[in-house]
Write a protein that holds these residues in place. Structure first.
Motif, PDB file in Angstrom:
ATOM      1  N   ALA A 213      49.363  64.873  36.745  1.00 18.70           N
ATOM      2  CA  ALA A 213      49.437  65.764  35.653  1.00 18.70           C
ATOM      3  C   ALA A 213      48.092  66.011  34.848  1.00 18.70           C
ATOM      4  CB  ALA A 213      50.355  65.415  34.425  1.00 18.70           C
ATOM      5  N   PHE A 214      47.406  64.958  34.746  1.00 16.37           N
ATOM      6  CA  PHE A 214      46.234  64.841  33.692  1.00 16.37           C
ATOM      7  C   PHE A 214      45.232  65.775  33.803  1.00 16.37           C
ATOM      8  CE2 PHE A 214      44.087  62.206  36.662  1.00 16.37           C
ATOM      9  CZ  PHE A 214      42.552  62.305  36.238  1.00 16.37           C
ATOM     10  N   ALA A 215      44.844  66.005  35.149  1.00 14.17           N
ATOM     11  CA  ALA A 215      43.596  66.783  35.375  1.00 14.17           C
ATOM     12  C   ALA A 215      43.787  68.218  34.851  1.00 14.17           C
ATOM     13  CB  ALA A 215      42.984  66.907  36.694  1.00 14.17           C
ATOM     14  N   ALA A 223      37.651  70.256  29.466  1.00 10.13           N
ATOM     15  CA  ALA A 223      37.270  68.905  29.774  1.00 10.13           C
ATOM     16  C   ALA A 223      36.492  69.463  31.281  1.00 10.13           C
ATOM     17  CB  ALA A 223      37.789  67.848  29.648  1.00 10.13           C
ATOM     18  N   ASP A 224      35.499  68.760  31.603  1.00 11.64           N
ATOM     19  CA  ASP A 224      34.894  68.581  33.029  1.00 11.64           C
ATOM     20  C   ASP A 224      35.543  67.349  33.702  1.00 11.64           C
ATOM     21  OD1 ASP A 224      33.616  68.321  35.264  1.00 11.64           O
ATOM     22  OD2 ASP A 224      31.463  68.173  34.534  1.00 11.64           O
ATOM     23  N   TRP A 228      35.364  63.239  33.181  1.00 13.56           N
ATOM     24  CA  TRP A 228      36.178  63.266  32.183  1.00 13.56           C
ATOM     25  C   TRP A 228      35.832  61.834  31.431  1.00 13.56           C
ATOM     26  CZ3 TRP A 228      39.813  59.452  32.069  1.00 13.56           C
ATOM     27  CH2 TRP A 228      40.467  58.990  33.036  1.00 13.56           C
ATOM     28  N   ASN A 229      36.198  61.583  29.968  1.00 17.84           N
ATOM     29  CA  ASN A 229      36.496  60.328  29.438  1.00 17.84           C
ATOM     30  C   ASN A 229      37.667  59.969  28.822  1.00 17.84           C
ATOM     31  OD1 ASN A 229      36.226  61.621  26.911  1.00 17.84           O
ATOM     32  ND2 ASN A 229      33.922  61.806  27.174  1.00 17.84           N
ATOM     33  N   THR A 230      37.800  58.850  28.311  1.00 16.72           N
ATOM     34  CA  THR A 230      39.235  58.604  27.511  1.00 16.72           C
ATOM     35  C   THR A 230      39.377  59.414  26.579  1.00 16.72           C
ATOM     36  OG1 THR A 230      38.322  56.696  26.636  1.00 16.72           O
ATOM     37  CG2 THR A 230      39.251  56.103  28.667  1.00 16.72           C
ATOM     38  N   ILE A 376      37.520  68.526  41.790  1.00 15.62           N
ATOM     39  CA  ILE A 376      37.954  67.384  42.303  1.00 15.62           C
ATOM     40  C   ILE A 376      37.842  66.261  40.921  1.00 15.62           C
ATOM     41  CG2 ILE A 376      38.075  65.250  43.674  1.00 15.62           C
ATOM     42  CD1 ILE A 376      36.969  67.064  45.989  1.00 15.62           C
ATOM     43  N   ALA A 377      39.109  65.979  40.557  1.00 16.81           N
ATOM     44  CA  ALA A 377      38.868  65.022  39.444  1.00 16.81           C
ATOM     45  C   ALA A 377      38.337  63.671  39.581  1.00 16.81           C
ATOM     46  CB  ALA A 377      40.238  64.763  38.807  1.00 16.81           C
TER      47      ALA A 377
END
Length: 398
Positions: A213-215, A223-224, A228-230, A376-377
């Protein structure tokens, strides 16, 4: 070909049944025993290769993830062609139903320096990342894989976890985007933020698995996902938390979002390209959207685990599937994003109209405009996973 598969579960469904915390918890348990001890240095990964005198290999894959003969489902034409061409027999098993489950099955052997009994396996790239970090897979010899070197899609050549794809090679790829019922909504959707429109309240679902889900949600926030960061992660969680509280999001799903789309209970949702291709055969009003902000390109990849006793045979099989003719045969059956763009011309030249039409499907062969929006994440590291899983699972109710 699509109609043939319309009644079968779409293979990408395997991504949606993953438990985001499962493998992380398993590694956490290993950490208690000392994960550094589980790491295998490169010098200890290879076994004596029996390939020259023992012309076989064992290949573990997911169900419904290879072409079968329409008249005899025990026959697999692309595998049979490999055996005819090389004289190498393939023991093919459909034993992988869940990344974490399979990790649990073979990790004791790998952690203890023992052979798994498998020469080639296929898992999702986020799980591949775990194997690569632990040193549990061997690098492939590209000098024995000219097709991989020549034909692998440039978009897939260098993921964050395996620069240069030395240890992994995509089996098939796919896109996480948005599926929606254009007829019932009455308009086109263009972006992730369109999911939050007031008239879709209670008719939207998101995927329940963290890795699934997150990407896409991050991309919706600009966000790239390649770096990505937290903070990016917690930003999407804040938004989703509010949407859950407002009852805008109907629920979090596994593969059952397909049924919700079919019945009309859900009008828009996170979805996988392969599912939608098959759903469109019966429901042409369902659209698949690669949002303006972009979408995640994912893969499930081939790896040769440590101490595999038929490494050269496995390398030859991997390269066989990167022959454009073979890749085209597989793509025509499974309907994923094909990791061999040159297979498009093979399908386009088919005398069968339905097969030739697959060459024009951007969900199998993305066009330039779509490719520009795919990324690609960066994978979730083992250090990040406990915190991120706890936050996401608390929201999704996993």
């Amino acid at each position: 070909m699509r109609a043939h598969h319309g009644s079968s579960p779409s293979p990408p469904s395997r991504r949606s049944v993953l438990r985001a915390l499962g493998g992380g918890a398993a590694l956490g348990a290993l950490a208690g025993c000392g994960v550094p001890a589980a790491y295998v240095p490169a010098s200890e990964r290879a076994a004596a290769d029996l390939s020259a005198r023992d012309r076989q290999l064992t290949f573990a894959n997911w169900p419904l993830y290879i072409d079968t003969d329409d008249d005899d489902t025990s026959r697999r034409p692309t595998l049979d062609a490999f055996t005819r061409r090389t004289g190498i027999g393939v023991r093919y098993t459909e034993e992988i139903n869940d990344n974490d489950e399979f990790f649990g099955k073979i990790s004791p052997a790998l952690m203890n320096g023992q052979a798994t009994g498998r020469d080639l396996i296929v898992v999702s790239d986020w799980m591949c990342a775990r194997f690569v970090r632990l040193g549990w897979v061997q690098e492939m010899d590209r000098s024995r894989q000219p097709n991989v070197a020549k034909y692998l899609d440039p978009l897939l050549r260098s993921p964050h976890f395996d620069r240069g794809r030395r240890s992994t090679v995509p089996w098939q790829s796919g896109i996480t985007g948005i599926a929606y019922n254009k007829a019932k909504i009455g308009r086109e959707l263009h972006s992730v933020s369109d999911l939050w429109a007031d008239d879709l309240r209670g008719r939207v679902t998101l995927l329940s698995g963290l890795d699934e889900a997150f990407a896409l949600l991050m991309q919706g926030e600009g966000a790239d996902i390649t770096r990505w960061n937290t903070d990016d992660f917690h930003r999407i969680c804040d938004r989703v938390e509010k949407l859950v509280a407002a009852r805008h999001i109907r629920r979090f799903t596994g593969n059952d979002y397909i049924k919700d789309l079919e019945t009309g209970d859900v009008l828009a949702c996170q979805a996988y390209s392969g599912d939608v291709i098959q759903l469109q055969a019966d429901k042409p009003e369902i659209e698949f959207l690669v949002p303006e902000e972009g979408a995640e390109l994912w893969s499930e990849s081939l790896m040769i685990p440590n101490l595999a006793s038929h490494k050269r045979n496995a390398e030859r099989l991997v390269d066989h599937y990167y022959d454009p003719e073979v890749a085209a045969g597989l793509a025509a059956w499974v309907n994923y994003v094909c990791p061999v763009p040159a297979a498009r011309d093979v399908l386009a030249s088919s005398k069968d109209e339905e097969t030739a039409a697959l060459a024009e499907d951007p969900l199998i062969f993305p066009d330039d405009a779509m490719r520009a929006r795919l990324a690609i994440a960066r994978d979730i590291t083992d250090e990040e996973r406990p915190e991120l899983s706890e936050r996401w699972n608390g929201i999704a109710g996993v």
